[in-house]
Design a protein around this motif. Structure first.
Motif, PDB file in Angstrom:
ATOM      1  N   GLY A 188       0.694  -1.216  -0.007  1.00 45.23           N
ATOM      2  CA  GLY A 188      -0.153  -0.423  -0.311  1.00 45.23           C
ATOM      3  C   GLY A 188       0.892   1.427  -0.227  1.00 45.23           C
ATOM      4  N   GLU A 189       1.877   1.477   1.044  1.00 46.02           N
ATOM      5  CA  GLU A 189       2.850   2.466   0.982  1.00 46.02           C
ATOM      6  C   GLU A 189       3.217   2.478  -1.122  1.00 46.02           C
ATOM      7  OE1 GLU A 189       5.109  -0.368   2.799  1.00 46.02           O
ATOM      8  OE2 GLU A 189       3.065  -0.148   2.759  1.00 46.02           O
ATOM      9  N   ASP A 190       3.297   1.500  -0.653  1.00 43.20           N
ATOM     10  CA  ASP A 190       4.191   1.872  -2.788  1.00 43.20           C
ATOM     11  C   ASP A 190       3.559   2.787  -3.153  1.00 43.20           C
ATOM     12  OD1 ASP A 190       6.648   0.604  -1.971  1.00 43.20           O
ATOM     13  OD2 ASP A 190       6.441  -1.283  -2.797  1.00 43.20           O
ATOM     14  N   TRP A 191       2.334   2.263  -3.233  1.00 42.87           N
ATOM     15  CA  TRP A 191       0.750   2.401  -4.648  1.00 42.87           C
ATOM     16  C   TRP A 191       0.215   4.442  -3.807  1.00 42.87           C
ATOM     17  CZ3 TRP A 191      -3.908   4.888  -1.844  1.00 42.87           C
ATOM     18  CH2 TRP A 191      -4.484   4.819  -2.747  1.00 42.87           C
ATOM     19  N   GLU A 192       0.703   4.616  -2.689  1.00 44.50           N
ATOM     20  CA  GLU A 192       0.735   6.475  -2.579  1.00 44.50           C
ATOM     21  C   GLU A 192       1.511   6.517  -2.838  1.00 44.50           C
ATOM     22  OE1 GLU A 192       0.074   5.533   2.410  1.00 44.50           O
ATOM     23  OE2 GLU A 192      -1.840   5.335   1.821  1.00 44.50           O
ATOM     24  N   LEU A 193       2.580   6.222  -2.795  1.00 43.42           N
ATOM     25  CA  LEU A 193       3.795   7.581  -3.099  1.00 43.42           C
ATOM     26  C   LEU A 193       3.896   7.031  -4.525  1.00 43.42           C
ATOM     27  CD1 LEU A 193       6.716   6.654  -0.696  1.00 43.42           C
ATOM     28  CD2 LEU A 193       5.135   7.815  -0.653  1.00 43.42           C
ATOM     29  N   GLY A 194       2.815   6.310  -5.696  1.00 45.03           N
ATOM     30  CA  GLY A 194       3.032   6.250  -6.817  1.00 45.03           C
ATOM     31  C   GLY A 194       4.383   5.473  -8.007  1.00 45.03           C
ATOM     32  N   LYS A 195       4.823   4.720  -6.699  1.00 48.87           N
ATOM     33  CA  LYS A 195       5.711   3.380  -7.488  1.00 48.87           C
ATOM     34  C   LYS A 195       5.277   2.609  -8.306  1.00 48.87           C
ATOM     35  CE  LYS A 195       9.385   3.809  -3.537  1.00 48.87           C
ATOM     36  NZ  LYS A 195      10.053   2.304  -2.280  1.00 48.87           N
ATOM     37  N   GLY A 196       4.053   3.069  -8.596  1.00 49.62           N
ATOM     38  CA  GLY A 196       3.703   2.419  -9.901  1.00 49.62           C
ATOM     39  C   GLY A 196       4.278   2.469 -11.294  1.00 49.62           C
ATOM     40  N   VAL A 197       3.850   3.836 -11.475  1.00 50.28           N
ATOM     41  CA  VAL A 197       3.801   4.446 -12.539  1.00 50.28           C
ATOM     42  C   VAL A 197       4.976   4.141 -13.256  1.00 50.28           C
ATOM     43  CG1 VAL A 197       4.368   6.916 -13.409  1.00 50.28           C
ATOM     44  CG2 VAL A 197       3.151   6.196 -11.818  1.00 50.28           C
ATOM     45  N   GLU A 198       6.218   4.272 -12.816  1.00 51.72           N
ATOM     46  CA  GLU A 198       6.974   3.471 -13.434  1.00 51.72           C
ATOM     47  C   GLU A 198       7.300   1.902 -13.951  1.00 51.72           C
ATOM     48  OE1 GLU A 198       9.329   6.989 -13.040  1.00 51.72           O
ATOM     49  OE2 GLU A 198       8.278   5.407 -11.419  1.00 51.72           O
ATOM     50  N   VAL A 199       6.142   1.326 -12.902  1.00 48.80           N
ATOM     51  CA  VAL A 199       6.449  -0.032 -13.644  1.00 48.80           C
ATOM     52  C   VAL A 199       5.671  -0.260 -15.036  1.00 48.80           C
ATOM     53  CG1 VAL A 199       6.034  -2.550 -12.749  1.00 48.80           C
ATOM     54  CG2 VAL A 199       7.142  -1.015 -10.440  1.00 48.80           C
ATOM     55  N   HIS A 200       4.776   0.541 -14.805  1.00 45.97           N
ATOM     56  CA  HIS A 200       3.585   1.005 -15.947  1.00 45.97           C
ATOM     57  C   HIS A 200       3.950   1.247 -17.240  1.00 45.97           C
ATOM     58  CE1 HIS A 200      -1.010  -0.251 -15.748  1.00 45.97           C
ATOM     59  NE2 HIS A 200      -1.428   0.848 -17.097  1.00 45.97           N
ATOM     60  N   LEU A 201       4.705   2.432 -16.643  1.00 39.97           N
ATOM     61  CA  LEU A 201       5.228   3.068 -18.167  1.00 39.97           C
ATOM     62  C   LEU A 201       6.387   1.691 -18.601  1.00 39.97           C
ATOM     63  CD1 LEU A 201       6.020   6.487 -16.775  1.00 39.97           C
ATOM     64  CD2 LEU A 201       4.903   5.488 -18.590  1.00 39.97           C
ATOM     65  N   SER A 202       7.338   1.178 -17.776  1.00 38.27           N
ATOM     66  CA  SER A 202       8.325  -0.332 -18.350  1.00 38.27           C
ATOM     67  C   SER A 202       7.227  -1.365 -19.299  1.00 38.27           C
ATOM     68  CB  SER A 202       9.197  -0.367 -17.136  1.00 38.27           C
ATOM     69  OG  SER A 202       9.807   0.050 -16.655  1.00 38.27           O
ATOM     70  N   ILE A 203       6.162  -1.335 -18.405  1.00 36.26           N
ATOM     71  CA  ILE A 203       5.644  -2.354 -19.201  1.00 36.26           C
ATOM     72  C   ILE A 203       5.778  -1.779 -21.030  1.00 36.26           C
ATOM     73  CG2 ILE A 203       3.493  -3.443 -19.314  1.00 36.26           C
ATOM     74  CD1 ILE A 203       3.712  -3.865 -16.527  1.00 36.26           C
ATOM     75  N   ALA A 204       4.772  -0.785 -20.870  1.00 32.79           N
ATOM     76  CA  ALA A 204       4.368   0.200 -22.272  1.00 32.79           C
ATOM     77  C   ALA A 204       5.478  -0.203 -22.828  1.00 32.79           C
ATOM     78  CB  ALA A 204       3.602   1.370 -21.501  1.00 32.79           C
ATOM     79  N   ALA A 205       6.542   0.527 -22.506  1.00 29.10           N
ATOM     80  CA  ALA A 205       7.941   0.977 -23.135  1.00 29.10           C
ATOM     81  C   ALA A 205       8.201  -0.602 -23.396  1.00 29.10           C
ATOM     82  CB  ALA A 205       9.258   1.307 -22.166  1.00 29.10           C
ATOM     83  N   ALA A 206       8.606  -1.440 -22.895  1.00 26.15           N
ATOM     84  CA  ALA A 206       8.753  -3.178 -23.507  1.00 26.15           C
ATOM     85  C   ALA A 206       7.974  -3.244 -24.762  1.00 26.15           C
ATOM     86  CB  ALA A 206       8.467  -3.744 -22.041  1.00 26.15           C
ATOM     87  N   LEU A 207       6.230  -2.763 -24.700  1.00 27.83           N
ATOM     88  CA  LEU A 207       5.754  -3.329 -25.944  1.00 27.83           C
ATOM     89  C   LEU A 207       6.769  -2.830 -27.179  1.00 27.83           C
ATOM     90  CD1 LEU A 207       2.479  -3.374 -24.145  1.00 27.83           C
ATOM     91  CD2 LEU A 207       3.771  -5.401 -24.897  1.00 27.83           C
ATOM     92  N   ASP A 208       6.874  -1.577 -27.113  1.00 26.30           N
ATOM     93  CA  ASP A 208       6.912  -0.744 -28.062  1.00 26.30           C
ATOM     94  C   ASP A 208       8.731  -0.764 -28.393  1.00 26.30           C
ATOM     95  OD1 ASP A 208       4.660   1.043 -28.093  1.00 26.30           O
ATOM     96  OD2 ASP A 208       5.866   2.627 -27.285  1.00 26.30           O
TER      97      ASP A 208
END
Length: 360
Positions: free
Chosen positions: A205-225
């Motif tokens: 939960g604390e990682d979600w509150e800090l927005g650490k998932g943004v980099e993971v999400h961007l990394s997935i999109a970048a990997a597909l590209d």
């Protein structure tokens, strides 16, 4: 669309009715969500000490007699009943005296609390030191009582066939059988959520509150590209691939800044996007690329179990994961020292070495 027939998997409750009362004017101290002071409310007392239901739960009336048979089989939404009590009174809700008092009719219970309230309020007002202070009150949930909701769809259907006065005829008997109405959820496509998830959910939960998932999400999109451009995935410990991944992720983030509800590198506080641009965490995205090809057997087993649970949920039992859940275990990674994570030996332990190092 997905239909959830049993969101929690918990067994349903069957409660024995001991009394039904129609209060034509809700007392001030009695608290029922959505019911204002002075409005009519139907209160049901159950034989159990604790009904175990929540606001919005639905029950079916059964086994009602003495002229109330017409109500049998009808569904009704219930809400918890609570009462206001002075904090200074220090009521022991688990004590015998309190539980015995709850056996009285609701009007008598409220009358007792009103006398208590007036006594402590009078003493509070007489103390000059309490001038301009708010009288401290706590809310005590009465766990052997429920209120019927008569202004929602279930209540309106019931009132089409009968009236509130039907509950005044209650003498004895009756059951409340809890039912779980189906829940319908709509899920978006991979393409939609890959862009339209401003604060991706994290396992911690604390990682979600800090927005650490943004980099993971961007990394997935970048990997597909990256795969679309190079016809392959980023390779293990490949610095050039990592550099290209960072460029792609940064470009994706920049292109989404003006898109409402998109995932991009912005400041996030307590799980809420603030709209203020920040730098992409290049270190985490590069690490994602360098370890993209790696696998940890223990984590693979966890993912297999999680995937199996989601397959079971397709039957309608339990609530599925809401689109995405990310996890980034930075504590496992020791790639600061190149000699500690390579060169690899071509053994079955290479992935563990690549992530956690030779020293481990």
């Amino acid at each position: 669309n997905h239909e959830i027939t049993d969101a929690t998997g918990e067994p349903t409750q069957t409660l024995a009715i001991s009394n039904v009362e129609v209060l034509d004017s809700k007392p001030k101290l009695l608290d029922v969500a959505g019911v204002k002071e002075g409005e009519q409310v139907v209160v049901v007392t159950v034989a159990q000490n604790e009904h175990g239901l929540e606001d919005g739960d639905v029950v079916v009336l059964e086994d009602l007699r003495q002229g109330m048979e017409g109500l049998n089989g009808m569904s009704v939404t219930v809400k918890r009943v609570a009462i206001a009590s002075p904090t200074a009174a220090k009521v022991d809700t688990r004590g015998v005296a309190f539980k015995t008092a709850l056996g009285l009719p609701t009007e008598s219970v409220v009358s007792n609390f009103e006398r208590q309230y007036d006594f402590y309020k009078s003493a509070f007002d007489e103390d000059e030191g309490n001038a301009n202070k708010k009288f401290p009150v706590r809310t005590i949930t009465i766990f052997n009582r429920l209120a019927f909701v008569l202004n929602d769809d279930n209540g309106k259907k019931m009132l089409e066939k009968t009236s509130v006065d039907a509950f005044r005829q209650y003498q004895s008997g009756g059951l409340l059988n809890q039912v779980r109405p189906p829940i319908y959820k709509q899920y978006k496509s991979l393409a939609e959520t890959l862009q339209g998830t401003p604060v991706p959910q994290m396992l911690r939960g604390e990682d979600w509150e800090l927005g650490k998932g943004v980099e993971v999400h961007l990394s997935i999109a970048a990997a597909l590209d990256f795969h679309e451009k190079n016809n392959r995935w980023p390779q293990l410990h490949n610095a050039d691939d990592a550099s290209q991944m960072v460029e792609i992720a940064t470009s994706i983030s920049d292109s989404r800044k003006d898109t409402e509800g998109a995932c991009w590198a912005q400041s996030i506080q307590y799980g809420f996007p603030m709209g203020e641009p920040r730098d992409v965490d290049e270190k985490r995205i590069a690490r994602y690329s360098r370890l993209f090809a790696a696998e940890l057997t223990g984590f693979c087993a966890f993912l297999g179990g999680a995937a199996a649970q989601e397959v079971i949920k397709a039957s309608g039992k339990f609530t599925p994961i809401d689109q995405w859940v990310h996890h980034d275990e930075e504590a496992l990674v020791v790639d600061e020292c190149a000699s500690n994570v390579g060169p690899l030996f071509g053994s079955r332990y290479d992935y563990q070495i690549a992530i956690m190092g030779k020293d481990f």
